[in-house]
Design a protein around this motif. Structure first.
Motif, PDB file in Angstrom:
ATOM      1  N   ASN A 111       1.136  -5.965   4.857  1.00  0.00           N
ATOM      2  CA  ASN A 111       0.722  -6.815   5.957  1.00  0.00           C
ATOM      3  C   ASN A 111       1.507  -8.120   5.885  1.00  0.00           C
ATOM      4  O   ASN A 111       1.353  -8.911   4.960  1.00  0.00           O
TER       5      ASN A 111
ATOM      6  N   ILE B 109       2.327  -4.849  10.477  1.00  0.00           N
ATOM      7  CA  ILE B 109       2.462  -3.875   9.413  1.00  0.00           C
ATOM      8  C   ILE B 109       3.949  -3.579   9.213  1.00  0.00           C
ATOM      9  O   ILE B 109       4.653  -3.216  10.150  1.00  0.00           O
TER      10      ILE B 109
ATOM     11  N   VAL C 244      -3.369  -3.206   4.001  1.00  0.00           N
ATOM     12  CA  VAL C 244      -3.047  -2.169   4.976  1.00  0.00           C
ATOM     13  C   VAL C 244      -3.578  -0.852   4.437  1.00  0.00           C
ATOM     14  O   VAL C 244      -3.368  -0.536   3.276  1.00  0.00           O
ATOM     15  N   ILE C 245      -4.278  -0.102   5.270  1.00  0.00           N
ATOM     16  CA  ILE C 245      -4.686   1.229   4.833  1.00  0.00           C
ATOM     17  C   ILE C 245      -4.348   2.262   5.895  1.00  0.00           C
ATOM     18  O   ILE C 245      -4.145   1.943   7.052  1.00  0.00           O
ATOM     19  N   MET C 246      -4.335   3.507   5.463  1.00  0.00           N
ATOM     20  CA  MET C 246      -3.972   4.608   6.354  1.00  0.00           C
ATOM     21  C   MET C 246      -5.235   5.151   7.028  1.00  0.00           C
ATOM     22  O   MET C 246      -6.294   5.202   6.419  1.00  0.00           O
TER      23      MET C 246
ATOM     24  N   THR D 155       0.855  -1.191   0.000  1.00  0.00           N
ATOM     25  CA  THR D 155       0.000   0.000   0.000  1.00  0.00           C
ATOM     26  C   THR D 155       0.882   1.230   0.000  1.00  0.00           C
ATOM     27  O   THR D 155       1.747   1.381   0.858  1.00  0.00           O
TER      28      THR D 155
ATOM     29  N   ASP E  22      -7.008   4.460  -3.839  1.00  0.00           N
ATOM     30  CA  ASP E  22      -6.629   3.798  -2.592  1.00  0.00           C
ATOM     31  C   ASP E  22      -7.726   3.989  -1.559  1.00  0.00           C
ATOM     32  O   ASP E  22      -8.502   4.938  -1.626  1.00  0.00           O
ATOM     33  N   ARG E  23      -7.733   3.071  -0.604  1.00  0.00           N
ATOM     34  CA  ARG E  23      -8.722   3.196   0.457  1.00  0.00           C
ATOM     35  C   ARG E  23      -8.101   3.856   1.681  1.00  0.00           C
ATOM     36  O   ARG E  23      -6.914   3.707   1.933  1.00  0.00           O
ATOM     37  N   PHE E  24      -8.930   4.583   2.398  1.00  0.00           N
ATOM     38  CA  PHE E  24      -8.488   5.232   3.628  1.00  0.00           C
ATOM     39  C   PHE E  24      -9.577   5.086   4.667  1.00  0.00           C
ATOM     40  O   PHE E  24     -10.745   4.917   4.334  1.00  0.00           O
TER      41      PHE E  24
ATOM     42  N   VAL F 224       3.524   0.272   2.694  1.00  0.00           N
ATOM     43  CA  VAL F 224       3.407  -0.601   3.859  1.00  0.00           C
ATOM     44  C   VAL F 224       2.684  -1.873   3.434  1.00  0.00           C
ATOM     45  O   VAL F 224       1.915  -1.867   2.479  1.00  0.00           O
TER      46      VAL F 224
END
Lengths: 156, 903
Positions: A56, A61, B599-601, A42, B488-490, A54
């Motif tokens: 998984n 993470i 993984v997202i922020m 990501t 992207d996803r957040f 980053v």
């Protein structure tokens, strides 16, 4: 620090060798947590350019550092295979993205020579020494310095 | 002893560790209990409790070979023995015991570091303690010489340290059987001297932290409650929490897979797994919960010390000490709370003399309270002291360059008070040892911000100060809205999200652009918009956001819209901190692993607010939105700056502008010598400011659209320049048609256009022609109209007529403003208003003796002879049709002249 084996009076260190660009680098095996294929990276917006993203890794993470970018090398062509060296630093997980991971080599500490004065300053920053191999040089990376990007982050 | 430690090193290390933990806890309790004891010297239970704790510390020290600590504890114990024997409890004696405890703590700190007791001796303290104990011998009831008792206990302890341990229960019983002070004291000493050593590894029952204000808690401190709880290492709990977090993630992952397989045998067991996980999560979260009283534990002692140091009588009240919150959060607010209590004691509360002079009770009160409110904990710290000194804060804010004089002038008291949260802001006239050490409320606010909380202050001069802190219950697992931006996803924390608005070109809510700033007109408010992709530097922000979702977000008093490309769902996410390498990115508060493993922020609304504040400063710096809501006209006006016909900037109050449009020049039609454009299914007339403005026949033509009562007019302009908040102060009147006058906007002389002039140009019957305005000496005028349109429309007209205008939206508000001492030379009111109408307002004003002479001008959209008659009866000086600006201005002039004559 590095894992030392006492044989006779010589101290030995084992290195995980990796290839970044066309250059062979070595990382002290004591600092290497695992080797993995990075998956589903990501992107992190606003991150320093060296941070590839980053990911998984088994519920943790991991911050992936693109070693090509860290060493100011050309970008990796898309589709080119990439591997990651897992490093733990003060409880946080990092993954150094490299082009390929080679074998583990063992050298006496005396084989590790000081950095040549004419080593590219961008490399000199993160290297702790060089080891002369047959036909090529192995640049020993200092993991702490590789991950210390404060100056860069501020400058960026 | 030392030898024993070396041979059984690891066993002793564990023991020492446990001892340290226990002793620290015990000492904290002793702190609290002693302060309580000082207030209730006759409470034998408190004394027993203290005595037992100190005694246990002493015993354990002996066992572990810590002579220094042991001697200290012993001396303190001897003195307390005297208390039990009926020696009067003096503040002095308590202070002495408290300083002994402080010394003990110092030694413990060193002990923790080096595993060894630090060198040094404590003869000073021990001497003082012994002296105090000896004095007891001279007291009226000298039962037993203090010295000999002390020695006796000491010797017995030395001998019985290791073997023949007595259980804690027996010790308890021994104490329980010990009568309270003043009865049978001679027996008391030997009784407790015999069972000298409790099993060292046996934990001392942790005394639950309690508010000393409560008095029904004595029963709880006995062994029963303690036996039902066990001590668990924090790391174990942390690890458990991490594992549960992982489990939640895995569960989410499974559920995610399940969504794609409608028919599956796994469905039912998975559902159960999901439920069990949820319950487990809740259970583990509970183990992390601690009563907030734990964070307050040290406060009674601190307040007591401050009270002595500052010479103030201070009472500390604590309510809701059993309110529970996550220990991580608890840790983070501990220091801020302590700091605020110190502040209250030092700066907030007055000295005894000042309080008496002010007619307040001699004793100042600091009240802490905590309670739950919808997923948050509200903590308030209130004192009945002098409150904030607004004038000083104002001065200081000016001196520190936090605001300009002009800005401050426009601020309400509450707004000025907020400056205390600014970095490096301290108004304490003198730096005392108590507070004012360069750290101030900004640090407090930072700490609270970091845990996603907010902090507010409410102060009444002379009456006191109240800080309110709102913090989330837990940091680990939060509910978040998953959105998409730039592919992207957040995650956006649900707590900050007010609502979601969907926008597209044809929807009711549309994104408008004012120069570079995008805004959303939502329920008559302009909401600054910011694109997530722009914030994250995915794009330059040039592309106009035409469609998408707006996540209306609130941070403190600031509301803004985050434009995202898509909205998925809400999900319980496990917050994981950002790696140190990425922590400098203010836009994210952490990251998380979603159900599908990605993984997202996590977007930090505080970070976005700061960024938004920088880009849309105009809308955030001055919360005139709120001011406008309450009807009290904002002192600043949002002005739309544009150019038309000449390079000189022109401006119009933004609130008058219904919409900003860009139309295609080729769609402009000429009909009946008038420029028209088809707009929303109607023909809309286009009007030019002056003949110099060219209406484009091709390309985009910007328009300002004004609407009222279903009719719209497009004002043709060359270019929209900016939107700014300025105080609208028309300094130079104008005799040009359509221009009210000039004002300084953005540091530049700007013509303020008179919308009222142009409306009739579009529709002959809209209004009548423009009026030349003459600037006069400022008089104050209160303008009441329930229609925002007319308020905005007429306020500039009234201002241009030389009045300082305060506009309010209702009669009640006007009345309360007048009654509360607002001085106005003139009242202009609408007649038809919901609730109290203009007539009733006029009558109410006439009834107020000190307002009786104030001229009132009525505005009405209709004028029947009856209403005019009624208007005379209630005492209107003039009666003007709402649309008749000319008459209005004439009426104003007349009133002014009248006043001048009167003056």
């Amino acid at each position: 620090m590095t894992k030392k084996t006492d044989t006779a009076s010589e101290q030995f260190t084992e290195y995980v060798t990796v290839i970044i660009g066309d250059q062979l680098f070595g990382l002290s095996i004591s600092r290497v947590q695992d080797v993995f294929i990075p998956d589903r990276l990501t992107k992190v917006p606003l991150a320093p350019p060296e941070v590839a993203g980053v990911l998984n890794l088994r519920g943790r993470i991991v911050t992936a550092i693109d070693m090509r970018s860290r060493l100011d090398l050309d970008k990796r062509a898309s589709g080119q295979p990439v591997m990651a060296i897992g490093i733990d630093l003060r409880g946080e997980s990092y993954g150094l993205l490299v082009d390929a991971v080679g074998e583990v080599l063992k050298f006496p500490d005396s084989a590790c020579e000081a950095k040549p004065a004419n080593l590219d300053p961008r490399w000199a920053r993160v290297a702790s020494g060089v080891i002369r191999l047959e036909g090529q040089l192995l640049v020993v990376l200092d993991v702490d310095r590789v991950l210390d990007m404060r100056k860069r982050a501020i400058a960026a | 002893m030392a030898g024993a430690r070396r041979t059984k090193a690891s066993y002793m290390d564990d023991l020492l560790q446990e001892f340290l933990t226990e002793t620290n806890e015990s000492l904290d309790t002793v702190d609290v209990e002693l302060v309580r004891f000082e207030q209730e010297p006759n409470n034998a239970k408190i004394l027993d409790n203290i005595f037992r704790l100190v005694h246990t510390i002493k015993g354990t020290c002996g066992f572990l070979g810590l002579p220094r600590l042991q001697k200290l504890a012993h001396a303190a114990e001897s003195l307390m023995g005297k208390f039990r024997d009926g020696m009067p409890v003096t503040g002095e004696a308590v202070t002495l015991v408290l300083s002994t405890i402080d010394r003990t703590k110092d030694i413990l700190v060193a002990l923790e570091k080096t595993q060894l007791e630090p060198a040094g001796d404590d003869n000073d303290l021990i001497g003082a303690l012994d002296k105090m104990a000896l004095q007891a011998a001279a007291q009226p009831r000298p039962i037993q010489p203090g010295q000999s008792v002390g020695t006796l206990v000491h010797q017995i302890l030395e001998r019985t340290l290791r073997p023949g341990e007595v259980t804690l229960d027996e010790l308890e019983r021994a104490f329980r059987e010990t009568p309270g002070p003043a009865t049978q004291p001679a027996k008391a000493m030997p009784a407790k001297a015999v069972p000298s050593k409790p099993a060292p590894s046996k934990p001392i029952p942790p005394i639950p932290a309690k508010a000393p204000a409560e008095s029904d808690d004595e029963e709880r401190s006995d062994g029963k409650t303690a036996n039902q709880s066990i001590r668990v290492n924090l790391d174990t709990l942390e690890h458990l929490m991490t594992m549960v977090s992982e489990l939640v993630l895995t569960r989410n992952q499974l559920l995610d897979i399940m969504r794609r397989h409608v028919e599956s045998d796994f469905k039912v067991p998975l559902q159960r797994l999901s439920n069990v996980t949820a319950e487990l999560q809740e259970g583990v979260m509970k183990t992390r919960m601690q009563p907030i009283g734990n964070a307050w534990q040290k406060l009674p002692r601190i307040v007591r010390d401050l009270s002595a140091e500052l010479g103030k009588d201070i009472e500390l009240e604590m309510h809701g000490a059993d309110t529970e919150l996550d220990r991580q959060v608890l840790e983070r607010i501990k220091d801020p709370l302590t700091h605020m209590v110190r502040n209250s004691a030092d700066h907030g509360l007055e000295t005894r003399a000042e309080r008496i002079a002010a007619g307040k009770p001699e004793k100042g009160t600091i009240r802490l309270s905590a309670y739950h409110q919808g997923g948050h904990i509200i903590i308030s710290i209130a004192d009945d002291g002098r409150g904030l000194d607004t004038a000083r804060i104002r001065e200081k804010a000016l001196a520190n360059g936090l605001a300009t004089e002009a800005e401050i002038e426009k601020m309400s008291e509450a707004q000025i008070h907020k400056f205390i949260f600014a970095p490096g802001f301290s108004t304490a006239a003198k730096i005392t040892s108590v507070s004012g050490r360069g750290v101030g409320m900004d640090v407090v606010r930072n700490n609270i911000d970091q845990i996603g909380g907010s902090c507010d202050v409410n102060s009444v001069r002379g009456e006191g100060l109240n800080f309110t802190i709102k913090i989330p219950l837990t940091l680990a697992i939060i509910s978040a809205l998953i959105v998409e931006a730039g592919g992207d996803r957040f995650a956006i924390p649900q707590l900050a999200v007010v609502e979601l608005v969907r926008v597209h070109a044809k929807s009711e809510h549309r994104i408008e652009r004012i120069k570079d700033a995008a805004v959303l007109r939502l329920r008559n408010k302009l909401l600054p918009l910011v694109r997530l992709t722009t914030l994250l530097k995915f794009d330059s922000g040039d592309a106009a956001p035409e469609r998408g979702f707006i996540v209306v977000t609130q941070v403190g008093a600031q509301t803004f819209g985050i434009v995202v490309d898509g909205v998925y769902h809400t999900e319980e996410i496990v917050v994981k901190p950002m790696s140190t390498m990425l922590r400098h990115i203010g836009m994210f508060s952490g990251n998380t692993i979603l159900g599908d493993g990605a993984v997202i922020m996590i977007v930090d609304p505080n970070g976005v607010a700061q960024e938004t504040g920088a880009t849309v400063a105009a809308n955030t710096l001055i919360p005139d939105q709120a001011a406008a809501d309450t009807g009290r006209a904002a002192d600043t006006t949002s002005l739309l700056v544009f150019r038309a016909g000449s390079p000189a900037p022109k401006a119009v109050p933004l609130s008058l502008v219904t919409r900003l449009e860009e139309i295609d020049g080729s769609t402009i039609e000429l009909s009946n010598d008038r420029h028209m454009v088809q707009y929303r299914g109607q023909l809309m007339p286009l009007v030019r400011i002056n003949d110099d403005v060219r209406i484009k026949s091709e390309g985009t033509q910007p328009l300002l659209v004004f609407s009222d009562g279903g009719r719209s007019m497009g004002l043709v302009v060359d270019e929209i320049v900016d939107i700014v908040d300025e105080s609208l102060d028309i300094q130079v009147g104008s005799d040009r048609q359509g221009i009210l006058g000039s004002a300084v906007v953005r540091g530049q002389a700007t013509e303020i256009i008179d919308v009222g002039h142009f409306l009739p140009l579009a529709y002959d019957d809209w209004f009548r022609g423009g009026e030349r305005v003459v600037h006069q000496s400022a008089r104050t005028l209160l303008f009441v109209d329930d229609s925002a349109f007319f308020r905005n429309m007429l306020t500039p007209v009234l201002k241009a007529a030389g009045y300082e205008v305060t506009a309010v939206a209702g009669a009640n508000e006007a009345l309360s403003l007048l009654k509360s001492g607002g001085r106005f030379d003139l009242l202009v009111t609408d007649l038809e208003m919901p609730g109290m109408d203009g007539f009733a307002l006029a009558e109410a004003v006439r009834d107020e003796a000190n307002l009786a002479g104030m001229p009132i001008i009525a505005l009405s959209s209709y004028s029947s002879p009856e209403s005019i008659e009624r208007g005379r009866e209630v005492g209107f000086h003039d009666y003007v049709a709402k649309f008749d600006r000319q008459s209005l201005v004439a009426a104003l002039k007349e009133q002014s002249a009248e006043m001048d004559r009167a003056a």
